[in-house]
Write an enzyme that holds these catalytic residues in place. Structure first.
Site, PDB file in Angstrom:
ATOM      1  N   TYR A  82       0.818  -1.346   0.040  1.00 21.50           N
ATOM      2  CA  TYR A  82      -0.144   0.064  -0.031  1.00 21.50           C
ATOM      3  C   TYR A  82       0.916   1.301  -0.111  1.00 21.50           C
ATOM      4  O   TYR A  82       1.851   1.507   0.816  1.00 21.50           O
ATOM      5  CB  TYR A  82      -1.023  -0.034   1.126  1.00 21.50           C
ATOM      6  CG  TYR A  82      -1.876  -1.124   1.234  1.00 21.50           C
ATOM      7  CD1 TYR A  82      -2.946  -1.104   0.236  1.00 21.50           C
ATOM      8  CD2 TYR A  82      -1.613  -2.361   1.693  1.00 21.50           C
ATOM      9  CE1 TYR A  82      -3.879  -2.103   0.069  1.00 21.50           C
ATOM     10  CE2 TYR A  82      -2.534  -3.493   1.651  1.00 21.50           C
ATOM     11  CZ  TYR A  82      -3.788  -3.339   0.887  1.00 21.50           C
ATOM     12  OH  TYR A  82      -4.466  -4.104   0.592  1.00 21.50           O
ATOM     13  N   SER A  83       0.397   2.175  -0.932  1.00 22.97           N
ATOM     14  CA  SER A  83       1.251   3.575  -0.756  1.00 22.97           C
ATOM     15  C   SER A  83       1.029   3.983   0.512  1.00 22.97           C
ATOM     16  O   SER A  83      -0.357   4.362   0.771  1.00 22.97           O
ATOM     17  CB  SER A  83       0.916   4.196  -2.127  1.00 22.97           C
ATOM     18  OG  SER A  83       0.892   3.667  -3.219  1.00 22.97           O
ATOM     19  N   CYS A 283      -0.164   7.725 -10.465  1.00 18.34           N
ATOM     20  CA  CYS A 283      -0.416   6.624  -9.426  1.00 18.34           C
ATOM     21  C   CYS A 283      -1.670   6.182  -9.733  1.00 18.34           C
ATOM     22  O   CYS A 283      -2.521   6.976  -9.548  1.00 18.34           O
ATOM     23  CB  CYS A 283       0.051   7.140  -8.098  1.00 18.34           C
ATOM     24  SG  CYS A 283      -0.091   5.650  -6.951  1.00 18.34           S
ATOM     25  N   GLU A 323       3.588   4.631 -10.801  1.00 21.07           N
ATOM     26  CA  GLU A 323       3.309   3.439  -9.912  1.00 21.07           C
ATOM     27  C   GLU A 323       1.939   3.206 -10.129  1.00 21.07           C
ATOM     28  O   GLU A 323       0.925   3.976  -9.706  1.00 21.07           O
ATOM     29  CB  GLU A 323       3.627   3.769  -8.538  1.00 21.07           C
ATOM     30  CG  GLU A 323       3.348   2.598  -7.512  1.00 21.07           C
ATOM     31  CD  GLU A 323       4.540   2.871  -6.249  1.00 21.07           C
ATOM     32  OE1 GLU A 323       5.633   2.487  -6.196  1.00 21.07           O
ATOM     33  OE2 GLU A 323       3.797   3.283  -5.299  1.00 21.07           O
ATOM     34  N   TYR A 325      -1.310  -0.113 -10.387  1.00 25.36           N
ATOM     35  CA  TYR A 325      -1.157  -1.372  -9.960  1.00 25.36           C
ATOM     36  C   TYR A 325      -2.711  -1.984 -10.331  1.00 25.36           C
ATOM     37  O   TYR A 325      -3.570  -1.288 -10.760  1.00 25.36           O
ATOM     38  CB  TYR A 325      -1.021  -1.500  -8.297  1.00 25.36           C
ATOM     39  CG  TYR A 325      -1.686  -0.421  -7.639  1.00 25.36           C
ATOM     40  CD1 TYR A 325      -3.037  -0.487  -7.020  1.00 25.36           C
ATOM     41  CD2 TYR A 325      -1.016   0.743  -7.313  1.00 25.36           C
ATOM     42  CE1 TYR A 325      -3.466   0.588  -6.343  1.00 25.36           C
ATOM     43  CE2 TYR A 325      -1.491   2.054  -6.579  1.00 25.36           C
ATOM     44  CZ  TYR A 325      -2.985   1.626  -6.243  1.00 25.36           C
ATOM     45  OH  TYR A 325      -3.413   2.455  -5.331  1.00 25.36           O
TER      46      TYR A 325
HETATM   47  P1  FAD Z   1      -7.160 -10.009  -3.200  1.00 26.08           P
HETATM   48  O1  FAD Z   1      -7.815 -10.945  -2.205  1.00 26.08           O
HETATM   49  O2  FAD Z   1      -5.716 -10.010  -3.469  1.00 26.08           O
HETATM   50  O3  FAD Z   1      -8.095 -10.111  -4.583  1.00 26.08           O
HETATM   51  C1  FAD Z   1      -7.529  -9.412  -5.742  1.00 26.08           C
HETATM   52  C2  FAD Z   1      -8.172  -9.903  -6.738  1.00 26.08           C
HETATM   53  O4  FAD Z   1      -7.714 -11.293  -6.874  1.00 26.08           O
HETATM   54  C3  FAD Z   1      -9.594  -9.916  -6.984  1.00 26.08           C
HETATM   55  O5  FAD Z   1     -10.105  -9.141  -7.805  1.00 26.08           O
HETATM   56  C4  FAD Z   1      -9.983 -11.334  -7.080  1.00 26.08           C
HETATM   57  O6  FAD Z   1     -11.105 -11.743  -7.955  1.00 26.08           O
HETATM   58  C5  FAD Z   1      -8.769 -12.110  -7.658  1.00 26.08           C
HETATM   59  N1  FAD Z   1      -8.883 -13.454  -7.112  1.00 26.08           N
HETATM   60  C6  FAD Z   1      -9.366 -14.078  -6.241  1.00 26.08           C
HETATM   61  N2  FAD Z   1      -8.989 -15.231  -6.231  1.00 26.08           N
HETATM   62  C7  FAD Z   1      -8.509 -15.709  -7.361  1.00 26.08           C
HETATM   63  C8  FAD Z   1      -7.610 -16.661  -8.015  1.00 26.08           C
HETATM   64  N3  FAD Z   1      -7.861 -18.116  -7.405  1.00 26.08           N
HETATM   65  N4  FAD Z   1      -7.111 -16.688  -9.129  1.00 26.08           N
HETATM   66  C9  FAD Z   1      -7.067 -15.522  -9.829  1.00 26.08           C
HETATM   67  N5  FAD Z   1      -7.487 -14.301  -9.166  1.00 26.08           N
HETATM   68  C10 FAD Z   1      -8.241 -14.422  -7.696  1.00 26.08           C
HETATM   69  N6  FAD Z   1      -4.457  -0.613  -2.972  1.00 26.08           N
HETATM   70  C11 FAD Z   1      -5.061   0.440  -2.424  1.00 26.08           C
HETATM   71  O7  FAD Z   1      -6.176   0.119  -1.760  1.00 26.08           O
HETATM   72  N7  FAD Z   1      -4.472   1.635  -2.001  1.00 26.08           N
HETATM   73  C12 FAD Z   1      -3.072   1.758  -2.060  1.00 26.08           C
HETATM   74  O8  FAD Z   1      -2.615   2.942  -1.928  1.00 26.08           O
HETATM   75  C13 FAD Z   1      -2.707   0.655  -2.812  1.00 26.08           C
HETATM   76  N8  FAD Z   1      -1.344   0.934  -3.190  1.00 26.08           N
HETATM   77  C14 FAD Z   1      -0.531  -0.081  -3.769  1.00 26.08           C
HETATM   78  C15 FAD Z   1       0.780   0.356  -4.344  1.00 26.08           C
HETATM   79  C16 FAD Z   1       1.463  -0.900  -4.922  1.00 26.08           C
HETATM   80  C17 FAD Z   1       3.215  -0.466  -5.214  1.00 26.08           C
HETATM   81  C18 FAD Z   1       0.867  -1.945  -5.166  1.00 26.08           C
HETATM   82  C19 FAD Z   1       1.805  -2.948  -6.024  1.00 26.08           C
HETATM   83  C20 FAD Z   1      -0.378  -2.148  -4.970  1.00 26.08           C
HETATM   84  C21 FAD Z   1      -1.153  -1.304  -4.323  1.00 26.08           C
HETATM   85  N9  FAD Z   1      -2.532  -1.362  -3.831  1.00 26.08           N
HETATM   86  C22 FAD Z   1      -2.976  -0.340  -3.247  1.00 26.08           C
HETATM   87  C23 FAD Z   1      -3.169  -2.744  -4.247  1.00 26.08           C
HETATM   88  C24 FAD Z   1      -3.032  -3.663  -3.145  1.00 26.08           C
HETATM   89  O9  FAD Z   1      -1.633  -4.061  -3.107  1.00 26.08           O
HETATM   90  C25 FAD Z   1      -3.907  -4.665  -3.046  1.00 26.08           C
HETATM   91  O10 FAD Z   1      -3.751  -5.438  -4.185  1.00 26.08           O
HETATM   92  C26 FAD Z   1      -5.276  -4.633  -3.122  1.00 26.08           C
HETATM   93  O11 FAD Z   1      -5.863  -4.010  -1.794  1.00 26.08           O
HETATM   94  C27 FAD Z   1      -6.163  -5.879  -3.338  1.00 26.08           C
HETATM   95  O12 FAD Z   1      -5.740  -6.743  -2.226  1.00 26.08           O
HETATM   96  P2  FAD Z   1      -6.880  -7.770  -1.407  1.00 26.08           P
HETATM   97  O13 FAD Z   1      -6.027  -8.490  -0.710  1.00 26.08           O
HETATM   98  O14 FAD Z   1      -7.962  -6.912  -0.952  1.00 26.08           O
HETATM   99  O15 FAD Z   1      -7.587  -8.355  -2.820  1.00 26.08           O
END
Ligand code: FAD
Length: 325
Positions: A82-83, A283, A323, A325
């Site tokens: 998370y940024s 971003c 950046e 994502y």
């Molecule tokens: P996850 O549980 O990881 O789900 C993500 C996706 O995976 C869903 O769309 C789902 O449908 C899919 N999925 C589920 N199961 C499977 C499967 N079996 N196969 C394939 N796909 C599947 N997010 C923010 O909100 N704020 C930020 O400031 C932010 N900054 C970031 C900075 C960077 C450098 C990066 C790389 C990412 C950033 N993110 C940010 C994104 C964050 O890291 C997460 O990816 C986001 O919050 C989703 O994570 P999650 O665990 O809630 O979702």
């Protein structure tokens, strides 16, 4: 070491994370957005106490480890990045907190599900879809459901792509879609709010900061109150434009995306980017970069330049930071 400057780097790892605590934030209590009717309407501002143990600088990210289960059942879950949405001194300027801006991932009747019909319970914001199959993002829901006093597992800090230039006379063009606003908020707090960014009788920052923010609904605007304040207090140094794609259209009747809004100022922005003191920070959503090409392709061509080449040269000069994502 980045450009000769030592910066904090991975002080905490997934195997040895820092255990912080969620604290009350009276600047932006929890949910920033209002219900738009979309399942994933919520974006939250959350603040963790790190006791001064997780120093970071504006533009870096931290990792968060959710208890899980993760997509393949792992407990705890893998880290998510998370940024950081707060400046180095944190929202209350005691250098002991870090804030994030997190969108709650909720997908209803999509490809993936981790709640069968009947299993989805109301989240902290009261949203629930008991009649559907639901996928709730593992880490984003963990964070959005947090309350003051809860523990949080933190890794990092990491990231050197989005650091601010040292030159106080630099111009900063900020392009943010959705939670891509997080690093921009950190910059703006430093440049226009914190004591750390103040000098005798004014601010240390002498350049121009121009923020373009893109969101789907006006109810999804993030930190609008802060941006309006900067605009009011620093009219010659802070410009703020936003594009609300599902509510606004341009003169030609097209949906207002961030690049559509920027196109309204294409000449001015192009001119500004010719200045070696100007940095572009982008971003948020993947695909934003193609929006830049759409916006500046024609104007670059008019000037006898190729946008892709120009952007590459800006990147090489460390003036174009992305950046997504
Ligand atoms: P996850 O549980 O990881 O789900 C993500 C996706 O995976 C869903 O769309 C789902 O449908 C899919 N999925 C589920 N199961 C499977 C499967 N079996 N196969 C394939 N796909 C599947 N997010 C923010 O909100 N704020 C930020 O400031 C932010 N900054 C970031 C900075 C960077 C450098 C990066 C790389 C990412 C950033 N993110 C940010 C994104 C964050 O890291 C997460 O990816 C986001 O919050 C989703 O994570 P999650 O665990 O809630 O979702």
């Amino acid at each position: 070491v980045v450009h000769g400057k030592e910066i904090p780097w991975n002080l905490f790892t997934p195997k040895a994370p820092y255990q912080g605590k969620v604290i009350e934030n009276d600047v932006h209590p929890q949910t920033l957005t209002e219900d738009t009717g979309d399942a994933n309407w919520e974006t939250t501002h959350v603040t963790f106490d790190h006791g001064g143990n997780v120093p970071y600088i504006e533009g870096q990210s931290i990792g968060v480890i959710a208890p899980g289960p993760d997509k393949k059942g792992e407990k705890p879950a893998r880290i998510r990045l998370y940024s950081i949405a707060s400046s180095a001194v944190g929202d209350n300027q005691n250098s002991k907190t870090v804030s994030l801006c997190v969108k709650r991932v909720v997908e209803v009747d999509g490809t993936h599900a981790n709640r069968e019909v009947g299993e989805d319970k109301p989240d902290k914001a009261g949203t629930a879809f008991p009649d559907n199959k639901v996928y709730r993002g593992v880490c984003s829901n963990h964070i959005c459901d947090m309350s003051p006093g809860d523990d949080v597992m933190i890794t990092g800090p990491t990231g050197a792509e989005m650091l601010l230039p040292e030159d106080p006379e630099a111009n900063i063009i900020m392009l943010a879609t959705g939670t891509g606003i997080a690093p921009m908020r950190a910059y703006c707090r430093l440049l226009f709010h914190d004591d750390a960014g103040a000098s005798d009788g004014g601010r240390k920052f002498k350049g121009l900061a121009w923020l373009f923010m893109g969101v789907p609904y006006s109810k999804s605007l993030l930190y609008d109150d802060e941006h309006q304040d900067y605009k009011k207090n620093y009219p010659s140094q802070f410009k703020y434009d936003y594009a609300v794609s599902r509510e606004q259209k341009n003169a030609a009747g097209q949906k207002m995306y961030i690049q559509t809004k920027m196109a309204e100022y294409a000449d001015e922005l192009w001119e500004l980017m010719q200045d070696e003191k100007t940095h572009v920070y982008m971003c948020g959503l993947k695909g934003m970069e193609s929006g830049m090409a759409e916006c500046f392709g024609p104007i670059a061509e008019k000037a006898g330049k190729d946008w892709a080449e120009f952007a590459k040269a800006m990147k090489k000069a460390d003036r174009y930071h992305v950046e997504v994502y």
